[in-house]
Motif scaffolding. Structure first.
Motif, PDB file in Angstrom:
ATOM      1  N   ASP A 164       0.836  -1.194   0.000  1.00 33.04           N
ATOM      2  CA  ASP A 164       0.000   0.000   0.000  1.00 33.04           C
ATOM      3  C   ASP A 164       0.877   1.252   0.000  1.00 33.04           C
ATOM      4  O   ASP A 164       1.474   1.601   1.017  1.00 33.04           O
ATOM      5  N   GLY A 165       0.922   1.923  -1.138  1.00 37.22           N
ATOM      6  CA  GLY A 165       1.758   3.104  -1.256  1.00 37.22           C
ATOM      7  C   GLY A 165       1.354   4.235  -0.334  1.00 37.22           C
ATOM      8  O   GLY A 165       2.188   5.077   0.032  1.00 37.22           O
ATOM      9  N   TYR A 166       0.077   4.294   0.034  1.00 35.52           N
ATOM     10  CA  TYR A 166      -0.391   5.332   0.953  1.00 35.52           C
ATOM     11  C   TYR A 166       0.361   5.265   2.276  1.00 35.52           C
ATOM     12  O   TYR A 166       0.547   6.284   2.945  1.00 35.52           O
ATOM     13  N   GLN A 167       0.789   4.064   2.641  1.00 38.06           N
ATOM     14  CA  GLN A 167       1.477   3.867   3.917  1.00 38.06           C
ATOM     15  C   GLN A 167       2.992   4.014   3.787  1.00 38.06           C
ATOM     16  O   GLN A 167       3.695   4.056   4.797  1.00 38.06           O
ATOM     17  N   GLY A 168       3.474   4.091   2.535  1.00 39.35           N
ATOM     18  CA  GLY A 168       4.910   4.189   2.338  1.00 39.35           C
ATOM     19  C   GLY A 168       5.627   2.926   2.789  1.00 39.35           C
ATOM     20  O   GLY A 168       5.070   1.832   2.738  1.00 39.35           O
ATOM     21  N   LEU A 169       6.858   3.084   3.248  1.00 37.72           N
ATOM     22  CA  LEU A 169       7.648   1.955   3.743  1.00 37.72           C
ATOM     23  C   LEU A 169       8.316   2.358   5.056  1.00 37.72           C
ATOM     24  O   LEU A 169       9.520   2.630   5.103  1.00 37.72           O
ATOM     25  N   PRO A 170       7.540   2.413   6.149  1.00 38.54           N
ATOM     26  CA  PRO A 170       8.070   2.880   7.442  1.00 38.54           C
ATOM     27  C   PRO A 170       9.358   2.190   7.899  1.00 38.54           C
ATOM     28  O   PRO A 170      10.263   2.872   8.418  1.00 38.54           O
ATOM     29  N   PRO A 171       9.505   0.870   7.712  1.00 40.06           N
ATOM     30  CA  PRO A 171      10.730   0.221   8.213  1.00 40.06           C
ATOM     31  C   PRO A 171      12.007   0.722   7.536  1.00 40.06           C
ATOM     32  O   PRO A 171      13.101   0.550   8.085  1.00 40.06           O
ATOM     33  N   TYR A 172      11.867   1.313   6.344  1.00 43.50           N
ATOM     34  CA  TYR A 172      13.044   1.757   5.597  1.00 43.50           C
ATOM     35  C   TYR A 172      13.257   3.271   5.662  1.00 43.50           C
ATOM     36  O   TYR A 172      14.193   3.802   5.086  1.00 43.50           O
ATOM     37  N   SER A 173      12.352   3.959   6.332  1.00 43.50           N
ATOM     38  CA  SER A 173      12.440   5.413   6.420  1.00 43.50           C
ATOM     39  C   SER A 173      13.512   5.815   7.439  1.00 43.50           C
ATOM     40  O   SER A 173      13.949   4.989   8.248  1.00 43.50           O
ATOM     41  N   PRO A 174      13.971   7.096   7.389  1.00 46.24           N
ATOM     42  CA  PRO A 174      13.451   8.191   6.559  1.00 46.24           C
ATOM     43  C   PRO A 174      14.064   8.181   5.153  1.00 46.24           C
ATOM     44  O   PRO A 174      15.096   7.560   4.920  1.00 46.24           O
ATOM     45  N   PHE A 175      13.387   8.902   4.245  1.00 44.61           N
ATOM     46  CA  PHE A 175      13.837   9.023   2.867  1.00 44.61           C
ATOM     47  C   PHE A 175      14.230  10.474   2.566  1.00 44.61           C
ATOM     48  O   PHE A 175      13.572  11.406   3.022  1.00 44.61           O
ATOM     49  N   ASP A 176      15.271  10.625   1.761  1.00 47.20           N
ATOM     50  CA  ASP A 176      15.691  11.965   1.346  1.00 47.20           C
ATOM     51  C   ASP A 176      14.717  12.554   0.331  1.00 47.20           C
ATOM     52  O   ASP A 176      14.519  13.777   0.287  1.00 47.20           O
ATOM     53  N   ARG A 177      14.152  11.671  -0.468  1.00 49.29           N
ATOM     54  CA  ARG A 177      13.221  12.097  -1.507  1.00 49.29           C
ATOM     55  C   ARG A 177      12.086  11.074  -1.597  1.00 49.29           C
ATOM     56  O   ARG A 177      12.314   9.872  -1.465  1.00 49.29           O
ATOM     57  N   ILE A 178      10.864  11.574  -1.865  1.00 48.89           N
ATOM     58  CA  ILE A 178       9.716  10.703  -2.113  1.00 48.89           C
ATOM     59  C   ILE A 178       8.991  11.230  -3.348  1.00 48.89           C
ATOM     60  O   ILE A 178       8.712  12.432  -3.452  1.00 48.89           O
ATOM     61  N   ILE A 179       8.689  10.337  -4.272  1.00 48.26           N
ATOM     62  CA  ILE A 179       7.949  10.709  -5.480  1.00 48.26           C
ATOM     63  C   ILE A 179       6.721   9.816  -5.586  1.00 48.26           C
ATOM     64  O   ILE A 179       6.812   8.598  -5.400  1.00 48.26           O
ATOM     65  N   VAL A 180       5.580  10.423  -5.849  1.00 53.12           N
ATOM     66  CA  VAL A 180       4.321   9.696  -5.994  1.00 53.12           C
ATOM     67  C   VAL A 180       3.868   9.832  -7.444  1.00 53.12           C
ATOM     68  O   VAL A 180       3.732  10.948  -7.957  1.00 53.12           O
ATOM     69  N   THR A 181       3.612   8.698  -8.094  1.00 54.58           N
ATOM     70  CA  THR A 181       3.311   8.708  -9.523  1.00 54.58           C
ATOM     71  C   THR A 181       1.843   8.411  -9.809  1.00 54.58           C
ATOM     72  O   THR A 181       1.500   7.873 -10.865  1.00 54.58           O
ATOM     73  N   ALA A 182       0.967   8.774  -8.864  1.00 59.27           N
ATOM     74  CA  ALA A 182      -0.479   8.659  -9.054  1.00 59.27           C
ATOM     75  C   ALA A 182      -1.123   9.837  -8.335  1.00 59.27           C
ATOM     76  O   ALA A 182      -0.550  10.402  -7.400  1.00 59.27           O
ATOM     77  N   GLY A 183      -2.334  10.197  -8.771  1.00 59.22           N
ATOM     78  CA  GLY A 183      -3.003  11.365  -8.220  1.00 59.22           C
ATOM     79  C   GLY A 183      -3.668  11.084  -6.885  1.00 59.22           C
ATOM     80  O   GLY A 183      -4.525  10.209  -6.784  1.00 59.22           O
ATOM     81  N   ALA A 184      -3.300  11.843  -5.866  1.00 62.06           N
ATOM     82  CA  ALA A 184      -3.862  11.673  -4.529  1.00 62.06           C
ATOM     83  C   ALA A 184      -4.905  12.752  -4.249  1.00 62.06           C
ATOM     84  O   ALA A 184      -4.811  13.867  -4.777  1.00 62.06           O
ATOM     85  N   THR A 185      -5.874  12.434  -3.410  1.00 59.79           N
ATOM     86  CA  THR A 185      -6.868  13.432  -3.013  1.00 59.79           C
ATOM     87  C   THR A 185      -6.323  14.316  -1.889  1.00 59.79           C
ATOM     88  O   THR A 185      -6.879  15.378  -1.608  1.00 59.79           O
ATOM     89  N   GLU A 186      -5.257  13.874  -1.268  1.00 61.78           N
ATOM     90  CA  GLU A 186      -4.608  14.615  -0.187  1.00 61.78           C
ATOM     91  C   GLU A 186      -3.169  14.128  -0.084  1.00 61.78           C
ATOM     92  O   GLU A 186      -2.814  13.094  -0.666  1.00 61.78           O
TER      93      GLU A 186
END
Length: 221
Positions: free
Chosen positions: A142-164
């Motif tokens: 689930d991309g909405y949740q990201g990948l908490p075990p591997y965070s933090p990230f220097d950069r995050i890119i989302v390739t789908a349209g989110a409502t928020e």
């Protein structure tokens, strides 16, 4: 980074078409030379269904299955330029899709983590990227949740349209980090840049209008 057994499928004609595409993208306002060089190196036609191969170097989005698309090259370049990726930065991509954006990011030296909710696309992209010599950390989830075990990230890119803007992604952004995400509805989205300053303060800015497939919660089968 492309294996020899695939080079034979990247002809002089393909390379010529790719150069024309990059010139077109540059003429539309993409000025980051590292982004343009990455696009020159990555054969977009490897990521297209066979029925669309003749359209691989047009500046258009095309279907890739599971109701998803491979993004318009200008859009890929625009998001990547806005992301400002430096070599060895830890990057999270939400929405692996075809794997094309992942290949661009890895050509730019990113340490890439990528997540896809459609299992069929996840398996296909992972296999193709590995065959091409790329080794991102691929995840089905689930991309909405990201990948908490591997965070933090220097950069995050989302390739789908989110409502928020998902708070989980903001939370996983490192201080000094940048999150690029299209936010809106089914009729169009605004490209948002979310910057987390060194003191944890969040700064938002808008960067034009685009149309993406929707970012959905949960995993698809």
């Amino acid at each position: 980074m492309i294996l020899k057994n695939m080079l034979q499928d990247d002809s002089i004609r393909h390379k010529g078409l790719r150069r024309k595409l990059v010139e077109e993208v540059a003429a539309k306002g993409i000025s980051d030379k590292r982004v343009l060089e990455a696009m020159l190196k990555v054969p977009r036609h490897f990521f297209m269904d066979s029925g669309f191969l003749s359209f691989a170097y047009k500046d258009q989005a095309f279907p890739i299955g599971s109701g998803q698309t491979i993004s318009q090259p200008f859009t890929v370049a625009f998001q990547t330029q806005l992301l400002q990726v430096s070599p060895m930065q830890k990057v999270l991509e939400v929405g692996t899709g075809s794997g094309y954006q992942a290949a661009i990011l890895m050509e730019m030296g990113a340490r890439l983590y990528t997540i896809e909710r459609h299992r069929e696309l996840f398996l296909a992209a992972k296999a193709l990227l590995e065959e091409m010599g790329y080794r991102p950390s691929c995840h089905y989830g689930d991309g909405y949740q990201g990948l908490p075990p591997y965070s933090p990230f220097d950069r995050i890119i989302v390739t789908a349209g989110a409502t928020e803007v998902p708070q989980a992604l903001v939370d996983q952004l490192a201080p000094g980090g940048r999150l690029v995400i299209p936010v809106g509805n089914d009729y169009g989205q605004t490209m948002m840049l979310i910057e987390k300053l060194d003191d944890g303060t969040i700064k938002e800015s808008a960067h034009g209008n685009f149309i993406f497939v929707p970012l959905l919660k949960g995993k698809a089968k």
